[in-house]
Motif scaffolding. Structure first.
Motif, PDB file in Angstrom:
ATOM      1  N   CYS A 197       0.806  -1.226   0.000  1.00  7.58           N
ATOM      2  CA  CYS A 197       0.000   0.000   0.000  1.00  7.58           C
ATOM      3  C   CYS A 197       0.836   1.271   0.000  1.00  7.58           C
ATOM      4  O   CYS A 197       0.308   2.362  -0.227  1.00  7.58           O
ATOM      5  N   GLY A 198       2.150   1.155   0.293  1.00  4.00           N
ATOM      6  CA  GLY A 198       3.011   2.334   0.336  1.00  4.00           C
ATOM      7  C   GLY A 198       2.919   3.123   1.629  1.00  4.00           C
ATOM      8  O   GLY A 198       3.515   4.206   1.735  1.00  4.00           O
ATOM      9  N   GLY A 199       2.196   2.620   2.624  1.00  2.00           N
ATOM     10  CA  GLY A 199       1.971   3.397   3.845  1.00  2.00           C
ATOM     11  C   GLY A 199       2.963   3.166   4.958  1.00  2.00           C
ATOM     12  O   GLY A 199       2.688   3.526   6.109  1.00  2.00           O
ATOM     13  N   CYS A 200       4.125   2.613   4.656  1.00  2.00           N
ATOM     14  CA  CYS A 200       5.091   2.257   5.707  1.00  2.00           C
ATOM     15  C   CYS A 200       5.441   3.439   6.602  1.00  2.00           C
ATOM     16  O   CYS A 200       5.570   3.295   7.819  1.00  2.00           O
ATOM     17  N   MET A 201       5.612   4.628   6.017  1.00  2.00           N
ATOM     18  CA  MET A 201       6.087   5.768   6.803  1.00  2.00           C
ATOM     19  C   MET A 201       4.949   6.538   7.468  1.00  2.00           C
ATOM     20  O   MET A 201       5.191   7.517   8.173  1.00  2.00           O
ATOM     21  N   VAL A 202       3.715   6.108   7.250  1.00  2.00           N
ATOM     22  CA  VAL A 202       2.590   6.647   8.007  1.00  2.00           C
ATOM     23  C   VAL A 202       2.221   5.685   9.127  1.00  2.00           C
ATOM     24  O   VAL A 202       1.290   5.917   9.892  1.00  2.00           O
ATOM     25  N   GLY A 203       2.982   4.596   9.244  1.00  2.00           N
ATOM     26  CA  GLY A 203       2.709   3.558  10.219  1.00  2.00           C
ATOM     27  C   GLY A 203       1.943   2.426   9.561  1.00  2.00           C
ATOM     28  O   GLY A 203       0.855   2.648   9.013  1.00  2.00           O
ATOM     29  N   CYS A 204       2.513   1.232   9.571  1.00  2.00           N
ATOM     30  CA  CYS A 204       1.892   0.088   8.895  1.00  2.00           C
ATOM     31  C   CYS A 204       0.641  -0.355   9.646  1.00  2.00           C
ATOM     32  O   CYS A 204       0.702  -0.753  10.801  1.00  2.00           O
ATOM     33  N   ARG A 205      -0.506  -0.303   8.953  1.00  2.00           N
ATOM     34  CA  ARG A 205      -1.790  -0.686   9.553  1.00  2.00           C
ATOM     35  C   ARG A 205      -2.142  -2.141   9.264  1.00  2.00           C
ATOM     36  O   ARG A 205      -3.203  -2.615   9.670  1.00  2.00           O
ATOM     37  N   TYR A 206      -1.251  -2.860   8.538  1.00  2.00           N
ATOM     38  CA  TYR A 206      -1.614  -4.186   8.046  1.00  2.00           C
ATOM     39  C   TYR A 206      -0.710  -5.293   8.576  1.00  2.00           C
ATOM     40  O   TYR A 206      -0.671  -6.384   8.027  1.00  2.00           O
ATOM     41  N   ASN A 207       0.070  -4.996   9.633  1.00  2.70           N
ATOM     42  CA  ASN A 207       0.804  -6.030  10.362  1.00  2.70           C
ATOM     43  C   ASN A 207       1.878  -6.710   9.509  1.00  2.70           C
ATOM     44  O   ASN A 207       2.196  -7.875   9.702  1.00  2.70           O
ATOM     45  N   MET A 324       2.106   5.927  -8.352  1.00  2.00           N
ATOM     46  CA  MET A 324       3.446   5.834  -7.775  1.00  2.00           C
ATOM     47  C   MET A 324       3.420   5.556  -6.273  1.00  2.00           C
ATOM     48  O   MET A 324       4.471   5.365  -5.658  1.00  2.00           O
ATOM     49  N   SER A 325       2.243   5.537  -5.667  1.00  2.00           N
ATOM     50  CA  SER A 325       2.164   5.352  -4.207  1.00  2.00           C
ATOM     51  C   SER A 325       2.243   3.881  -3.802  1.00  2.00           C
ATOM     52  O   SER A 325       2.448   3.585  -2.620  1.00  2.00           O
ATOM     53  N   LYS A 326       2.066   2.951  -4.738  1.00  2.00           N
ATOM     54  CA  LYS A 326       2.014   1.536  -4.382  1.00  2.00           C
ATOM     55  C   LYS A 326       3.415   0.954  -4.202  1.00  2.00           C
ATOM     56  O   LYS A 326       4.390   1.443  -4.752  1.00  2.00           O
ATOM     57  N   GLY A 327       3.487  -0.138  -3.445  1.00  2.00           N
ATOM     58  CA  GLY A 327       4.754  -0.795  -3.166  1.00  2.00           C
ATOM     59  C   GLY A 327       5.133  -0.637  -1.709  1.00  2.00           C
ATOM     60  O   GLY A 327       4.277  -0.405  -0.848  1.00  2.00           O
ATOM     61  N   VAL A 328       6.418  -0.792  -1.397  1.00  2.00           N
ATOM     62  CA  VAL A 328       6.917  -0.495  -0.057  1.00  2.00           C
ATOM     63  C   VAL A 328       7.557   0.884  -0.094  1.00  2.00           C
ATOM     64  O   VAL A 328       7.888   1.406  -1.161  1.00  2.00           O
ATOM     65  N   ALA A 329       7.751   1.486   1.074  1.00  2.00           N
ATOM     66  CA  ALA A 329       8.143   2.903   1.132  1.00  2.00           C
ATOM     67  C   ALA A 329       9.393   3.202   0.317  1.00  2.00           C
ATOM     68  O   ALA A 329       9.452   4.194  -0.409  1.00  2.00           O
ATOM     69  N   ILE A 330      10.418   2.381   0.461  1.00  2.00           N
ATOM     70  CA  ILE A 330      11.624   2.508  -0.365  1.00  2.00           C
ATOM     71  C   ILE A 330      11.867   1.141  -0.984  1.00  2.00           C
ATOM     72  O   ILE A 330      12.311   0.213  -0.310  1.00  2.00           O
ATOM     73  N   GLY A 331      11.562   1.022  -2.269  1.00  2.00           N
ATOM     74  CA  GLY A 331      11.580  -0.279  -2.894  1.00  2.00           C
ATOM     75  C   GLY A 331      12.790  -0.580  -3.743  1.00  2.00           C
ATOM     76  O   GLY A 331      13.057  -1.742  -4.068  1.00  2.00           O
ATOM     77  N   SER A 332      13.546   0.451  -4.125  1.00  2.00           N
ATOM     78  CA  SER A 332      14.666   0.243  -5.029  1.00  2.00           C
ATOM     79  C   SER A 332      15.657   1.383  -4.898  1.00  2.00           C
ATOM     80  O   SER A 332      15.363   2.416  -4.283  1.00  2.00           O
ATOM     81  N   GLY A 333      16.839   1.197  -5.467  1.00  2.00           N
ATOM     82  CA  GLY A 333      17.866   2.219  -5.411  1.00  2.00           C
ATOM     83  C   GLY A 333      18.854   2.073  -6.549  1.00  2.00           C
ATOM     84  O   GLY A 333      18.885   1.056  -7.251  1.00  2.00           O
ATOM     85  N   ALA A 344      14.315   5.317  -4.315  1.00  2.00           N
ATOM     86  CA  ALA A 344      12.963   5.725  -4.710  1.00  2.00           C
ATOM     87  C   ALA A 344      12.027   5.592  -3.512  1.00  2.00           C
ATOM     88  O   ALA A 344      11.867   4.509  -2.956  1.00  2.00           O
ATOM     89  N   VAL A 345      11.398   6.696  -3.127  1.00  2.00           N
ATOM     90  CA  VAL A 345      10.579   6.767  -1.908  1.00  2.00           C
ATOM     91  C   VAL A 345       9.135   7.073  -2.299  1.00  2.00           C
ATOM     92  O   VAL A 345       8.888   7.834  -3.234  1.00  2.00           O
ATOM     93  N   ARG A 346       8.185   6.502  -1.547  1.00  3.93           N
ATOM     94  CA  ARG A 346       6.785   6.809  -1.806  1.00  3.93           C
ATOM     95  C   ARG A 346       5.996   6.842  -0.492  1.00  3.93           C
ATOM     96  O   ARG A 346       6.425   6.289   0.525  1.00  3.93           O
ATOM     97  N   TYR A 347       4.834   7.511  -0.558  1.00  5.64           N
ATOM     98  CA  TYR A 347       3.865   7.540   0.538  1.00  5.64           C
ATOM     99  C   TYR A 347       2.535   6.975   0.036  1.00  5.64           C
ATOM    100  O   TYR A 347       2.258   6.983  -1.165  1.00  5.64           O
TER     101      TYR A 347
END
Length: 539
Positions: A197-207, A324-333, A344-347
């Motif tokens: 969902c890309g929400g890692c840096m807002v706090g993971c709500r999905y465990n 661009m919001s999907k994936g994990v917060a930082i998925g590649s470099g 690459a960072v996303r929210y």
């Protein structure tokens, strides 16, 4: 009977981040009575903010009644982002867990004080195992876009998917599937696989995110460690007027969010560990030295604070249908040169608050003329692509349309922190930065962003703080309580013991003595594992 059994605890740990949580678990395993004090809140999927527009639950500023977990601190030389929560920065970090280049051990005040190349690999491996490090298995549009950019710039061979602390489940299972504890032979909590969902840096709500409250701290509490949330430390003083702390310490605390005459609580412990993050540990130690509680803290306190020589840039695609919001917060470099690392960072979709920190890509010279360069850049964009220009500065759909670049360099450079009264509030001392200015933009990264945006049809973005305040922005503040061979060069020795005191330790990012060039969380964890290896079993 142990000589500390008459005290409340054997060890008292200030802060529950990577240093504090590792210490808590390992000390509990060794038979010690341990208490962890954390000024932040305990977060669960039920009370995490659904978006960072709920800034009162996302940002940390107790004086304004903001009780979130992300703090933004603007200093003269730099804007620093850091976390406050049970689990420390792990609640809001991007769970990117990378080993730095081995050259960092030959730089700074820790060079030569230990056989780092022989010692650290085993500690990194243990840290990886505990944090569940694996390669990103949810690549998404932003990662594909970074690969496209890298290929266009001729550095496609350096592209990689990041090592992250995320649970992805079994291949073929649906995202979000629940599994019994996959890491600790049933001793840990049940987990759900990442849904990207890309929400890692807002706090993971999905465990799915491997935050410290699901590994080190979770296991520590199962072994009897006491964790006191929303508890602020205001004093640490040697017991029995024993100047060097040989008899232990009394730690005074107040409730974090109390406003009027908060009730002071006193806790005694044989040993105290400062693990309050680089800024937190520095501020507390400065205060304790200034007040006379710990007057012999090294004069090196606050020296050589590092920021990974960072810059935050980005490329926005206004009106794009790619999310661009999907994936994990930082998925590649990628690496654009031997010193410069770009991630690459996303929210998550809808978390557009940080759009206020980015604007049109601006080159030019750092300093007073930079806003003029920005104005010219924006006017040029407005004249050539008017609709795109307007859309590029609006918060609407920002997280869906933007690939944020976190740029880091493993180059020497530092600031100093001091404990002073600011001109705007002379009633209380606080941390302030001193020294030569940090470069407010990295030319190689700026040029990469400009060319990448042009090659992929996007709009380049720069940090507002760099342009209008002439300060860079960083999420990786390190150093200030550096490890060294003597008190003239650092605050702690090679075993994390505070110089001039007994039974006093610092174990967090403040001990790092070089720019790592990568996200520091794994290194802090590995250093904490190493520090705990020197502590004998209680019995």
């Amino acid at each position: 009977m142990s000589k500390t059994d008459h005290l409340d605890y054997d060890y008292l740990i200030i802060g529950s981040g990577f240093g504090g949580s590792v210490s808590a678990l390992r000390l509990a395993e060794k038979g010690y009575r341990v208490c962890v004090l954390e000024q932040g809140r305990r977060w669960t999927p039920e009370n995490l903010p659904s978006t960072n527009w709920k800034f009162w639950d996302y940002l940390w500023q107790p004086v304004l009644s903001f009780r979130g977990f992300l703090s933004l601190r603007l200093f003269r030389h730099v804007m620093i982002l850091h976390g406050n929560a049970v689990g420390g920065g792990s609640i809001t970090y991007a769970q990117t867990l990378l080993v730095p280049p081995t050259s960092v051990w030959a730089e700074g005040s820790w060079a030569g004080i230990s056989d780092w190349h022989a010692e650290m690999p085993a500690h990194y491996e243990r840290a990886k195992e505990m944090l569940g490090v694996t390669v990103n298995k949810r690549p998404a549009a932003a990662d594909a876009k970074l690969k496209e950019m890298a290929d266009a710039m001729g550095v496609g061979g350096s592209f990689y998917y990041t090592d992250v602390g995320v649970f992805f489940g079994k291949e073929g299972d649906d995202p979000g599937t629940e599994y019994p504890d996959p890491y600790f032979k049933g001793d840990g909590p049940a987990r759900n696989s990442c849904i990207g969902c890309g929400g890692c840096m807002v706090g993971c709500r999905y465990n799915a995110k491997n935050t410290l409250d699901k590994n080190y701290l979770y296991l520590a509490e199962k072994r009897g460690v006491t964790v006191c949330a929303e508890t602020k430390v205001i004093d640490v003083r040697p017991l029995n007027d024993c100047a060097d702390g040989a008899d232990g310490y009394v730690v005074s605390t107040v409730p974090t969010f109390s406003r009027w005459k908060p009730k002071v609580r006193h806790i005694t412990a044989g040993k105290v560990i400062f693990s309050a993050s680089s800024l937190g540990s520095q501020a507390l130690l400065f205060s304790l030295r200034d007040s006379g509680s710990l007057p012999n803290i090294s004069v090196s306190l606050g020296k050589r604070v590092r920021t990974n020589a960072e810059s935050i840039l980005g490329v926005r695609y206004p009106g794009s249908q790619e999310d661009m919001s999907k994936g994990v917060a930082i998925g590649s470099g990628i690496y654009i040169d031997q010193h410069t690392h770009v991630e690459a960072v996303r929210y998550a979709d809808g978390s557009n608050l940080l759009s206020s920190l980015l604007t049109t890509l601006t080159a030019g010279r750092q300093g007073a003329s930079r806003p003029l360069y920005w104005l010219l850049a924006f006017i040029r964009l407005l004249l050539t692509r008017p609709i795109t220009a307007i859309r590029s500065v609006l918060p609407y759909r920002f997280s869906r349309e933007t690939v944020i670049f976190l740029v880091m360099q493993a180059l020497e450079g530092h600031l100093d922190m001091r404990w002073t009264r600011p001109w705007y509030w002379p009633f209380k001392k606080t941390l302030s930065t001193h020294g030569a200015p940090i470069p407010t933009f990295i030319p190689a990264a700026n040029e990469f962003t400009r060319k990448a945006a042009a090659a992929t049809g996007g709009v380049g973005m720069s940090s507002l703080s760099e342009i209008f305040f002439n300060v860079p922005m960083t999420a990786h503040c390190m150093g200030g309580c550096n490890m060294a061979s003597s008190a003239e060069d650092g605050v702690i020795d090679a075993k994390h013991r505070v110089f001039n005191y007994r039974n006093l330790y610092v174990i967090d990012g403040s001990v790092i003595a070089a720019n790592l060039g990568v996200n520091p969380s794994l290194t802090i964890t590995a250093l904490a594992e190493r520090a705990m290896s020197f502590i004998p079993d209680k019995h």
